[in-house]
Each structure stands twice: as C-alpha cells, then as structure tokens.
Design a protein around this motif. Structure first.
Motif, PDB file in Angstrom:
ATOM      1  N   THR A  26      33.417  30.948  42.808  1.00  0.00           N
ATOM      2  CA  THR A  26      33.675  29.540  42.504  1.00  0.00           C
ATOM      3  C   THR A  26      32.378  28.750  42.578  1.00  0.00           C
ATOM      4  O   THR A  26      31.535  29.002  43.439  1.00  0.00           O
ATOM      5  CB  THR A  26      34.704  28.953  43.487  1.00  0.00           C
ATOM      6  N   HIS A  48      37.147  21.747  34.374  1.00  0.00           N
ATOM      7  CA  HIS A  48      37.082  21.948  35.819  1.00  0.00           C
ATOM      8  C   HIS A  48      38.009  20.998  36.570  1.00  0.00           C
ATOM      9  O   HIS A  48      37.897  20.871  37.786  1.00  0.00           O
ATOM     10  CB  HIS A  48      35.651  21.745  36.314  1.00  0.00           C
ATOM     11  N   ASP A  50      36.653  34.396  46.618  1.00  0.00           N
ATOM     12  CA  ASP A  50      36.860  33.060  46.031  1.00  0.00           C
ATOM     13  C   ASP A  50      35.612  32.195  46.162  1.00  0.00           C
ATOM     14  O   ASP A  50      35.243  31.462  45.242  1.00  0.00           O
ATOM     15  CB  ASP A  50      38.041  32.365  46.702  1.00  0.00           C
ATOM     16  N   LEU A  81      40.083  22.702  39.195  1.00  0.00           N
ATOM     17  CA  LEU A  81      39.332  23.092  40.380  1.00  0.00           C
ATOM     18  C   LEU A  81      39.132  21.903  41.306  1.00  0.00           C
ATOM     19  O   LEU A  81      39.241  22.026  42.538  1.00  0.00           O
ATOM     20  CB  LEU A  81      37.987  23.682  39.965  1.00  0.00           C
TER      21      LEU A  81
END
Length: 449
Positions: free
Chosen positions: A344, A366, A340, A369
């Motif tokens: 990311t 985004h 991850d 996120l």
C-alpha cells in the motif's frame, strides 16, 4: 537509335528523375507492421516454427495409407542418393583416409549427405528420423493419440527400409561401385563393430543434429534458407561419425549385396536396433520434448497431471493435513511480514491523491483507500474491542502503527523522497528518444520492432 534507358531519362523531367525528399527522412520509413510482414516472409520465429511442426505431425495422421507408404519409400530413395554420393566422393580418396582423417571426415560429411534431407524438406517425403520430432510434439500438445505416433514410426521405418533396399539393388545393377567395393564393405564392418551402447549414443547425437536441421529448414520460407539450414547440422553429424538408421539401411544393405559376407543378424542387432532407439531418443526427447517445454504447453500439462495424481491418489484427510502443515510452515517463515503495509502507498501520498480527486467531477482511483484509512482511524475503539474479544494484543499493533507513522513522517519530505519519486516516474514513463519525439510529432509510430 537511343536506348530505352536514354529515352526514359530524356523524356522525364528533372524533378521526376530525382525528386527531393520533403521533410525528415524518417517519414519514408515503413511502419512497424510492414517490418513484421517482411520478417515473416523470410523466416518463421521459433514459436511459429514449433506450431508449424505440431501441425505437420497432425497432418501425418490424416494422410491416406497409400500416400504415406509412397512418401516413406521416396524418403528412402533420397537418403540413399545422398549416402551414395558420400561414398563416391569422400570414400574414394584413400591417400587422405589414413593420413588426414579429419580432412577425410570433413569431405565425407560436406559433400553428398545434405542432398537427401534438402530434397525431402523441399519436395516432401516421410522420413522416420524427422517423424520422431514431428509426432512427439503433436502428441505432447494433445493433438494426436499414442496409437498414431507408434503407427507413423512403424510405417515410416519399414517404408524407408523398402526404399533403401530398392536403391541398393539398383546401384548393384548399375555397377556404380564395380571395382570400388572395398570402401562400402570397410564402412559396413566398421559400423557393426561398435558395442550396443556406443551405437545407441551415436544415434542420439545423430538425430539430435538431424532434427535441428529439420527445425531450421521448417523456419525458412525459401529454398536457399532451407538448404542452408539443412547443410550445417547434417554435414556435422556425418563428419562426427554418428549413426543415422535410414542411411545405415542403405549402406549395410549395399555392402551385403556387394559381398561383405555379413549376416543379417549382425546388421540388425549391432546397428539397426541401437541406431533406431538412439534416433528416437535424439529426435523425440532432445529436440521435440525440449522445445515443447520452451514453446509449447509441456510444463503446464505436467503440472496438471501431477495435480490430478495428487487429488486421485491421496485421500481428502491427508490432503487437508498437508495443507495445514504447509500453512503452518509459511506462517512460521513469513508470518511476520505485513503484506498490506508493503503493497500500500504511504499515507501522505494517499491523502494527497484523495485531495486532488475531490476537486474533480469523478472519484479518483485512490478514494477507496483514503476512505479505508479514515474508517480505520475512526473505528480504532471498535478495533480494540475486537482485539480484546479475540485475545489479540493491541499494544504491539499500536506500536507498529506508531513506528509506521514515524517512518512515513521521515520519508514525507527531503531529497530521498524526491529522488525516489523521480526514479519511480522514470520507470513508469521513460523519456522518449529524439527519434521517438520526431515520430510522435509527425504522427507516426516507432519503427523499432
């Protein structure tokens, strides 16, 4: 009286004779699609050629028996014509046959034998050696059953033999080799004197080259291209002295009719059988199967069959144990990798992008996120509780998070991050060339295909 060209030149205005080009010259260039159409009209791509060969193999199974027999006999005729020409030209130069064997082999291969396969590829016939590739590709792609593959091979082999026997008898009646029987008999004795394995390998090499010639002839869309595609590999296999079973059907039959005294058992056992096996391997495997893996679905089908065998043969309990063992090995080798974190974007990039998206009407790509990062930061106490319940160590996780934050802070500014951003942008949006800029400004696409 002036010529028509002069009348045209005198009656046409000067502007029509030579009209100046307006603007840059690239405006008159054809579009990319026109380039592709021109290329497709001249030659097929390898993938298109493979698909065409598969379709030809399927078409052979739908042909009526009478037509398939006729085409098989015609193929025997055409190959006999080519070998007849080889022996008439190259075989009648005894002065160089022993003194200059390389030149003799070159003349024997270059003059004559490409004729037969070129005629077959242009006018159509059912040749056994090329059917080895046609039928195996259609079988691998799942388009024909095994029965049709074996039926076509069996029928084409015997029909080719019938054509060769008829042509050999016609040659004897025409007395084309009257007084010149020594070379056909010498060549037949030489072909039957090799061991079984040697003749088999020669058959593999022969049909490997023959089917490459058939492949290139199928890719060409004009008669000249087909002739050139056939000529190079076919002349090579004759020059090298390999064994083509259909050509040997004519040559050995002719030698027996001319009085070689060779028994039928010697002809079949020492040449026809090993040459047939070698031709099947050379055409079906080294060309058909190999290119089925490159341009077809061979490897996907192999993986599917292996998976089916794995599911059918092994019990469920054994499969579960194997899966658990594979998972344990994977965790042992790669469990330390935080996928991850690797996949990311850094936190400052996510925050910056999220801030830009807030100023727009629609949410940015985004936002989810950023919300995930905020939720993770706001619920750290709950996460710690969950870790305590599950027995996981939160100290290592927090230290790892602090190290990430420190690394992100180090990478937040400076020349390293600026250079990396420029490189990433150059990869995503490469700069246009001067030609592409001109084409874009003029509203045209690129001519590069």
């Amino acid at each position: 009286m002036p010529s028509s060209q002069g009348l045209c030149m005198s009656s046409a205005p000067a502007s029509a004779v030579r009209k100046p080009t307006q603007g840059p010259s690239f405006k008159n260039a054809p579009k990319a699609d026109e380039h592709k159409e021109c290329a497709a009209a001249i030659i097929f791509s390898p993938k298109q050629t493979y698909d065409h060969i598969v379709a030809t193999g399927v078409a052979k199974t739908t042909m009526p028996l009478s037509k398939q027999v006729t085409q098989g006999v015609l193929a025997g005729f055409y190959i006999s014509f080519s070998f007849m020409l080889c022996m008439t030209v190259g075989g009648q130069i005894p002065t160089i046959q022993h003194d200059y064997p390389g030149l003799y082999n070159f003349i024997l291969g270059a003059v004559g034998f490409p004729l037969g396969l070129t005629v077959i590829m242009v006018v159509g016939a059912d040749l056994f050696t090329s059917s080895c590739m046609y039928m195996i590709t259609a079988w691998i792609e799942g388009r024909v059953a095994t029965y049709y593959v074996l039926k076509n091979w069996f029928l084409s082999w015997w029909c080719n033999l019938a054509g060769c026997l008829i042509m050999a008898q016609l040659v004897v009646w025409a007395q084309l080799f009257h007084g010149k029987e020594s070379f056909p008999i010498y060549l037949a004795t030489k072909k039957t004197s090799y061991p079984f394995g040697t003749t088999l390998v020669k058959g593999i090499l022969c049909n490997w080259l023959v089917n490459l010639a058939v492949w290139m002839a199928n890719s060409a869309r004009d008669v000249t291209g087909k002739a050139v595609g056939v000529y190079l590999p076919v002349s090579a296999f004759v020059t090298l002295g390999t064994e083509h079973v259909v050509a040997n059907q004519f040559q050995l039959s002719l030698a027996k009719m001319l009085g070689s005294g060779m028994s039928l058992k010697t002809i079949i056992g020492c040449n026809w059988v090993p040459a047939t096996i070698g031709n099947i391997i050379g055409g079906a495997f080294f060309v058909g199967t190999m290119y089925a893996g490159v341009y077809g679905t061979l490897y996907e089908r192999m993986w599917l069959r292996c998976l089916q065998a794995y599911v059918w043969i092994l019990p469920r309990s054994v499969r579960e144990k194997l899966h658990a063992a594979r998972t344990a090995v994977y965790e042992k080798l790669f469990g330390w990798v935080d996928w991850d974190y690797i996949t990311t974007a850094p936190a400052d990039v996510i925050t910056e992008t999220a801030g830009q998206d807030l100023n727009e009407d629609s949410p940015g790509p985004h936002d989810h996120l950023a919300k995930a990062r905020g939720a993770a930061a706001g619920n750290s106490d709950n996460a710690g509780a969950l870790d305590r319940k599950t027995g996981a160590s939160t100290g290592a996780a927090s230290q790892r998070g602090m190290s990430r934050a420190g690394t992100s802070g180090l990478r937040g500014s400076g020349p390293v991050r600026a250079i990396s951003s420029l490189l990433a942008e150059a990869v995503r949006n490469p700069p246009m060339t001067a030609f592409e800029k001109q084409r874009t400004e003029a509203g045209h696409g690129s001519d590069v295909v």
